[in-house]
Design a protein around this motif. Structure first.
Motif, PDB file in Angstrom:
ATOM      1  N   ALA A   1      23.549   9.127 -45.279  1.00 34.88           N
ATOM      2  CA  ALA A   1      22.885   8.962 -46.573  1.00 34.88           C
ATOM      3  C   ALA A   1      21.462   8.445 -46.399  1.00 34.88           C
ATOM      4  N   LEU A   2      21.216   7.717 -45.363  1.00 34.17           N
ATOM      5  CA  LEU A   2      19.865   7.208 -45.125  1.00 34.17           C
ATOM      6  C   LEU A   2      18.938   8.289 -44.589  1.00 34.17           C
ATOM      7  N   ASP A   3      19.518   9.289 -43.920  1.00 32.28           N
ATOM      8  CA  ASP A   3      18.724  10.368 -43.344  1.00 32.28           C
ATOM      9  C   ASP A   3      18.507  11.521 -44.314  1.00 32.28           C
TER      10      ASP A   3
END
Length: 76
Positions: A63-65
Motif C-alpha cells: 500500500a505504501l508503494d
C-alpha cells in the motif's frame, strides 16, 4: 640489584591505570559487537532454513508503494 627498578612513580601509575581502563572499554565494545554479529548470524541462519515460498510472498508494504492519483479540482 636496585629495588627502585620496579618502583613506579605517580605518573606511571596513572598512565597504566588509564591504559587499563581504555583496554577494558575496548574489550567491552568488542564483546558487544561480537554478540550483535552472532545474533545477526543466527537470524540469517534461520532465514536460510525457511522454505523458498515464504521468501516469494508479496511485500506487506504494498500500500505504501502504490502510485498516488491526484484529481484536479475546479475552483472557478
Amino acid at each position: 640489584m636496585s629495588d627502585d627498578y620496579f618502583d613506579e612513580g605517580r605518573t606511571a601509575r596513572l598512565t597504566y591505570w588509564g591504559l587499563a581502563q581504555m583496554l577494558k572499554g575496548a574489550g567491552y565494545a568488542a564483546a558487544f559487537l561480537l554478540a550483535i554479529g552472532i545474533l545477526l548470524g543466527a537470524i540469517y541462519a534461520v532465514g536460510l532454513l525457511l522454505p523458498e515460498e515464504s521468501k516469494q510472498a508479496p511485500s506487506p508494504y504494498g500500500a505504501l508503494d502504490a502510485p498516488q492519483t491526484v484529481q484536479a479540482h475546479r475552483l472557478a
